[in-house]
Design an enzyme around this catalytic site. Structure first.
Site, short mmCIF file in Angstrom:
data_model
loop_
_atom_site.label_atom_id
_atom_site.label_comp_id
_atom_site.label_asym_id
_atom_site.label_seq_id
_atom_site.Cartn_x
_atom_site.Cartn_y
_atom_site.Cartn_z
N ASP A 21 3.55 0.34 12.86
CA ASP A 21 3.09 -1.20 12.14
C ASP A 21 3.98 -2.09 12.41
O ASP A 21 4.38 -2.21 13.76
CB ASP A 21 3.17 -0.75 10.68
CG ASP A 21 2.42 -1.76 9.75
OD1 ASP A 21 1.18 -1.69 9.81
OD2 ASP A 21 3.39 -2.61 9.42
N TYR B 230 4.37 -11.35 6.93
CA TYR B 230 3.28 -11.64 7.76
C TYR B 230 3.32 -13.49 8.00
O TYR B 230 2.96 -13.66 8.80
CB TYR B 230 1.86 -11.26 6.84
CG TYR B 230 1.69 -9.89 6.83
CD1 TYR B 230 0.74 -9.24 7.91
CD2 TYR B 230 2.37 -8.97 6.25
CE1 TYR B 230 0.46 -8.17 7.80
CE2 TYR B 230 2.26 -7.56 6.19
CZ TYR B 230 1.19 -7.17 7.31
OH TYR B 230 0.97 -5.91 7.34
N HIS C 197 -2.52 5.96 10.66
CA HIS C 197 -1.69 4.88 10.82
C HIS C 197 -0.16 5.43 10.37
O HIS C 197 0.77 4.70 10.98
CB HIS C 197 -2.11 3.74 9.86
CG HIS C 197 -1.53 2.40 10.19
ND1 HIS C 197 -1.19 1.53 11.40
CD2 HIS C 197 -0.54 1.76 9.61
CE1 HIS C 197 -0.32 0.89 11.32
NE2 HIS C 197 0.14 0.66 10.14
#
Length: 415
Positions: free
Chosen positions: A187, A326, A384
């Site tokens: 990630d 982000y 993930h």
């Protein structure tokens, strides 16, 4: 010499915070659900009943004090000031640090992502520091919390992203006495270790990732790869395998259907943060959706889910610290910070583990376009959160990759 301003840390949430949390859970309101078929019950987001069940468990059965004690017992935690340089100045960094008893252990930096935390190192730290197989290399493990995540201090100025994070992590490793080390991440951690390879290749001697991001090849630079992709999509001999074409189709599907959260967190994180900061139920739903969708049918227990959520609820910066990352990445900008790191070349050796349900997957020969690929492994299972879902597989890959590095790079051996 280890610095004197490295302070032992233990999680200790006040009774007032827990009482306030309980009050908010008791006042939770839930949206009405649509009537959907079983196969489509997640198509609009987290089903109401799933969240209601978890909130009910949270109120009546979840024992945070026990979990808090378990984390503090199993994961040695510390904080220390790290200079993030102008305009951010000195920020307090939280990290896990466990040394191996093996004098020949290799320093390993483990970087988490969102919605994970330092807790992702929990299942792999023991087999890495004390491997059961004497043939496996041992590691001194350092797992920092990203700036603004959980117990790492957030900057009051914008701009803390991959380059600054890599700078801080590299300073942390050197502060701990590790002048040369290996880095692993998925990630955001995958991009942090890429930034370490790009900007700190003198000290970061190898990077391993379970979520490699690469730019698509261009016809001018990579005509063979373009041709193989086209032939693979048409099912012609000489093209990429069905598995690799499925990678591209699944990655395209993820980008098309599952990246709404990126757009929201990457544009207006502060607006989203009001709901996540005020409502533990909203925070639960926002995180639980990713835990469910991004894993390979991993059997999450209520305690696991709620522990991941509570760490964001009680974090020093609040949930906004994670979602704001982000925004700093300038998503959607072809020349933004994410794009620059993804496109960057580095001579630091690379190892890649591909788990079947990872979000981004590419043909095998794309993996070495920007770094020298020395280890590559595909797994038929896992998603993930590899360190949490398939810790044994990830540990084995890290060991195999490091063995290759140690044969090539004597700087990883004790000085």
């Amino acid at each position: 010499m280890v610095s004197s301003d490295i302070i032992p840390f233990a999680i200790s949430v006040s009774d007032e915070v827990l009482a306030d949390l309980q009050t908010r859970l008791n006042l939770a309101r839930f949206p009405k659900n649509l009537t959907l078929s079983i196969e489509n019950r997640w198509s609009y987001g987290v089903p109401t009943q799933s969240v209601q069940d978890l909130v009910e468990y949270w109120k009546k059965s979840f024992n945070w004090r026990k979990i808090e004690t378990d984390i503090n017992t199993k994961l040695p935690q510390f904080t220390t000031p790290i200079d993030a340089e102008n305009p951010h100045g000195i920020l307090t960094m939280h990290f896990v640090h466990k040394r191996s008893p093996n004098p020949n252990a290799v320093p390993l930096l483990f970087s988490h992502g969102w919605p994970g935390s330092f807790l992702e190192v929990g299942k792999i730290i023991e087999p890495l520091t004390n491997p059961s197989d004497p043939k496996h290399p041992a590691f001194h493990v350092v797992a920092p919390s990203l700036p603004g995540f959980v117990f790492s201090e957030a900057s009051k100025s914008p701009g803390v992203f991959l380059k600054t994070t890599a700078l801080m992590f590299d300073k942390l490793m050197k502060k701990l006495g590790y002048n040369h080390y290996v880095a692993q991440g998925g990630d955001w951690g995958a991009l942090v270790v890429k930034a370490l390879a790009v900007h700190h290749g003198d000290s970061c001697r190898g990077t391993h990732t379970n979520m490699l991001l690469v730019p698509p090849p261009t016809f001018l630079r990579n005509p063979i790869r373009i041709l193989r992709a086209a032939m693979g999509f048409m099912g012609l001999p000489g093209g990429y395998s069905k598995r690799e074409i499925d990678y591209l189709k699944e990655t395209e599907g993820f980008n098309k259907h599952e990246t709404g959260y990126q757009s929201i967190q990457g544009t207006k994180p502060q607006t989203l943060a009001y709901g996540l900061t005020d409502s533990p139920t909203a925070l639960l739903a926002w995180i639980y959706e990713k835990l469910h969708i991004w894993t390979d049918q991993y059997p999450w227990t209520p305690d696991e889910i709620l522990t991941w959520v509570v760490l964001y609820w009680i974090s020093d910066a609040g949930p906004v610290g994670g979602v704001r990352y982000y925004k700093e990445g300038q998503f959607g900008d072809g020349n933004g910070a994410v794009a620059q790191i993804v496109r960057a070349h580095s001579s630091v050796p690379l190892g890649v583990s591909v788990f079947r349900k990872e979000l981004y997957k590419f043909p095998d020969d794309w993996c070495g376009m920007l770094q020298p690929l020395v280890y590559h492994k595909f797994h038929e299972e896992g998603g993930h959160f590899a360190a949490h879902e398939k810790p044994d597989l990830l540990v084995n890959d890290i060991c195999r990759f490091t063995e290759i590095l140690m044969r090539r790079d004597k700087s990883l051996l004790p000085e």
